[in-house]
Design a protein around this motif. Structure first.
Motif, PDB file in Angstrom:
ATOM      1  N   UNK A  89       0.789  -1.218   0.000  1.00  0.00           N
ATOM      2  CA  UNK A  89       0.000   0.000   0.000  1.00  0.00           C
ATOM      3  C   UNK A  89       0.826   1.275   0.000  1.00  0.00           C
ATOM      4  N   UNK A  90       2.149   1.141   0.111  1.00  0.00           N
ATOM      5  CA  UNK A  90       3.025   2.309   0.147  1.00  0.00           C
ATOM      6  C   UNK A  90       3.820   2.358  -1.144  1.00  0.00           C
ATOM      7  N   UNK A  91       3.702   3.450  -1.880  1.00  0.00           N
ATOM      8  CA  UNK A  91       4.453   3.523  -3.130  1.00  0.00           C
ATOM      9  C   UNK A  91       5.957   3.543  -2.863  1.00  0.00           C
ATOM     10  N   UNK A  92       6.657   2.611  -3.461  1.00  0.00           N
ATOM     11  CA  UNK A  92       8.112   2.591  -3.427  1.00  0.00           C
ATOM     12  C   UNK A  92       8.566   2.808  -4.853  1.00  0.00           C
ATOM     13  N   UNK A  93       8.614   4.058  -5.243  1.00  0.00           N
ATOM     14  CA  UNK A  93       8.863   4.412  -6.634  1.00  0.00           C
ATOM     15  C   UNK A  93      10.306   4.861  -6.795  1.00  0.00           C
ATOM     16  N   UNK A  94      10.955   4.259  -7.750  1.00  0.00           N
ATOM     17  CA  UNK A  94      12.303   4.665  -8.132  1.00  0.00           C
ATOM     18  C   UNK A  94      12.173   5.548  -9.364  1.00  0.00           C
ATOM     19  N   UNK A  95      12.706   6.749  -9.288  1.00  0.00           N
ATOM     20  CA  UNK A  95      12.581   7.723 -10.364  1.00  0.00           C
ATOM     21  C   UNK A  95      13.931   7.932 -11.032  1.00  0.00           C
ATOM     22  N   UNK A  96      13.923   7.923 -12.353  1.00  0.00           N
ATOM     23  CA  UNK A  96      15.131   8.211 -13.118  1.00  0.00           C
ATOM     24  C   UNK A  96      14.802   9.289 -14.146  1.00  0.00           C
ATOM     25  N   UNK A  97      15.490  10.384 -14.063  1.00  0.00           N
ATOM     26  CA  UNK A  97      15.365  11.412 -15.092  1.00  0.00           C
ATOM     27  C   UNK A  97      16.111  10.907 -16.319  1.00  0.00           C
ATOM     28  N   UNK A  98      15.516  11.113 -17.479  1.00  0.00           N
ATOM     29  CA  UNK A  98      16.082  10.593 -18.717  1.00  0.00           C
ATOM     30  C   UNK A  98      16.403  11.761 -19.646  1.00  0.00           C
ATOM     31  N   UNK A  99      17.702  11.955 -19.912  1.00  0.00           N
ATOM     32  CA  UNK A  99      18.127  12.982 -20.871  1.00  0.00           C
ATOM     33  C   UNK A  99      19.243  12.490 -21.788  1.00  0.00           C
TER      34      UNK A  99
END
Length: 140
Positions: A6-16
Motif C-alpha cells: 500500500x506504500x508507493x516505493x517508486x524509483x525515479x530516473x530522469x532521462x536525458x
C-alpha cells in the motif's frame, strides 16, 4: 494495481542521455531480479524500459522513468511509467503499428514494448508529451 504494502516505493530516473537509459534499464532489471522474475523476464523488463527511455531521448529530449513494485491478486509485479513533455504523437494508432516510425528506426519500440509487457497503456496529445504505463507480473 496497488503498490506493494500500500506504500508507493517508486524509483525515479530522469532521462536525458544515453547513460540515463542504461541506468534505468539496470534499475529495472535489478528490481525484477529482486522480485524473483526469471532471467528471460528480467531481460524483457530491461528491454521495455530501454525502448521507452530511448523514445524519450530521441523524440522529447528529456523525461522520466518511474519504476515501482506492485502487488495484486496476480502476485508481485513491476510497474513502469514513462513520461515526457515533448511534441507528443500525432497518430497514436499508426505509432502502435509495427514498422511505423517518424525517425530513423525500425518502428518496433512501442508495439514491441506492448507485446513484452503484460499490461500496457499509452496516451498522448500533440504538443503535450507522451505517457506510457506498463506492468509485468512475476510468473511462478
Amino acid at each position: 494495481m496497488k503498490m506493494a504494502g500500500g506504500v508507493p516505493d517508486i524509483q525515479l530516473r530522469r532521462i536525458t542521455t544515453d547513460s540515463d537509459i542504461v541506468a534505468a534499464r539496470k534499475l529495472g532489471r535489478n528490481i525484477a531480479e529482486s522480485l524473483g522474475f526469471s532471467r528471460p523476464d528480467q531481460a524483457l523488463v530491461a528491454t521495455a524500459i530501454s525502448e521507452l527511455a530511448r523514445n524519450i531521448v530521441n523524440y522529447a529530449g528529456k523525461g522520466e522513468i518511474q519504476i515501482a513494485v506492485i502487488q495484486d491478486t496476480k502476485g508481485a509485479g513491476i510497474l513502469v511509467r514513462a513520461s515526457d513533455q515533448g511534441p507528443g504523437i500525432k497518430d497514436l494508432s499508426k505509432a502502435m503499428q509495427d514498422g511505423f516510425s517518424t525517425g530513423n528506426s525500425l518502428g518496433l519500440g512501442l508495439p514491441g514494448t506492448k507485446r513484452i509487457m503484460d499490461e500496457f497503456d499509452i496516451s498522448s496529445q500533440p504538443g503535450e508529451g507522451v505517457l506510457v504505463v506498463a506492468a509485468m507480473w512475476c510468473k511462478p
